[in-house]
Design a protein around this motif. Sequence first.
Motif, PDB file in Angstrom:
ATOM      1  N   GLU A  66       0.076   1.082  -1.656  1.00 17.51           N
ATOM      2  CA  GLU A  66      -0.455   1.537  -2.944  1.00 17.51           C
ATOM      3  C   GLU A  66      -1.256   2.817  -2.711  1.00 17.51           C
ATOM      4  O   GLU A  66      -1.328   3.327  -1.593  1.00 17.51           O
TER       5      GLU A  66
ATOM      6  N   ASP B 171      -3.848  -1.302  -1.782  1.00 18.74           N
ATOM      7  CA  ASP B 171      -3.115  -2.446  -1.235  1.00 18.74           C
ATOM      8  C   ASP B 171      -4.039  -3.419  -0.496  1.00 18.74           C
ATOM      9  O   ASP B 171      -3.585  -4.312   0.215  1.00 18.74           O
TER      10      ASP B 171
ATOM     11  N   TYR C 197      -2.476   1.733 -10.095  1.00 16.35           N
ATOM     12  CA  TYR C 197      -1.437   0.899  -9.499  1.00 16.35           C
ATOM     13  C   TYR C 197      -0.073   1.221 -10.105  1.00 16.35           C
ATOM     14  O   TYR C 197       0.044   1.552 -11.288  1.00 16.35           O
TER      15      TYR C 197
END
Length: 422
Positions: A203, A224, A375
């Motif tokens: 991420e 993440d 995200y």
Amino acid sequence: MEGGGGGGGGRSPGPGPVLALRGALMAASGGGRLLAARYREAGDDSLFVYDCTNAEKTTSGNKGQDGNPTDKGSDDILAFAFSPSGDYFALTDDSKRLILFRTKPSWECVSMRSVKRRCTSLIITAADDKILVADKSGDVYSYSITDPQAEGKLELGHLSLLLDVALSPDDRYILTADRDEKIRVSLAKAPYDIVSYCLGHKEFVSKILVIPNYPDLLLSASGDSTLRLWDYKSGEEVYCCHLSSICGPETTKPDQKYPVSRITYCCQGGYVAILCDCIPTVYVFQLDAIAQQLIYRQQISLKPKAWDIAFEETGDLWIFEEDSEAPLQLYRPCDGQWKPVTDDKGLQKMSKYLQDNWTVFEGFVGVERHYDSLYKASFDNMAAYLQRKEERLQQQKKKRQEDLQHGSNGETKKMKTEESSL
């Protein structure tokens, strides 16, 4: 000590309250106001206050037919940084201004320039000659300190939103982190020459820090929920810490994410402290540079949520909280654990300054700083296809039932008509 990136390096407040330390200097911002003082000098009780709402408006940005800007900013401070020497301080605000200050012998504004786009992070070179500004369009511009009125120079660009920028302690490498999971390492003298990519995060990369006393190591944090160590010149990941294994017991959500909003580092002992978005806890690690790993040491639970954290050179850990009665907490290392201190004169001085100016910060109390918008959106095309297919089948079944019902009703009417004609 925060050297190369922690409390003195570039921040992306966005635009919540922020704390920064450099030597005897402490700065705090909230909204469009900056407060700064020499918190460790007993004979100096002066407080420097700078309000961006009263600053001269620059001429940057798009203009309408009436000649006025079409994208007026809010004057909120978006990012700021001390220079490594502590001699300079720079900030950018939502009105796309870059303001440079000299801190010695006393604080004074040196220049005000326009930036191309709103900033997400900034940092000042160890040579005290340039400010690097990362913006939302993915570009990094450099602005001269030696020529404080000069316009910015485009150094490099990403195809994604930049979230942080860092420098190696020798100013040789520029490191940039973006929303698309990438960390890029470029030569400062020729930024088009990409040395490496540090790839592995799943991420967005929220924070990066070159370890000042181990300048070949980079620490990164991501959406993440991991902390990773890199040999950044080769792009090799050497260690990964999953925060869910450490932070998990403190939360109740099974799918809880741990995006790191702050990293601060202390050279004395190699300690790393992090703050995760929306989690009222500070997590402390120790860097084992030989084994190239992070060792979890302690967590400090907070009742009011913390806005920011910063290590002092001595290892003292400052926590900036959303509490008008005690806006600052100071934790001091003792036998390998950080314990609260209340009788520190610097703490008392700065707490009083923040309390007297609490109107600057009170609007941020209780306001969440979510990273949710960063995200990646996930799409399950097969599930959507099967759902649409099932809906079509149900519609077809319903239509057949209606046709059968209409057909039977027609036969009944026909039979009745024939009987009546007989």
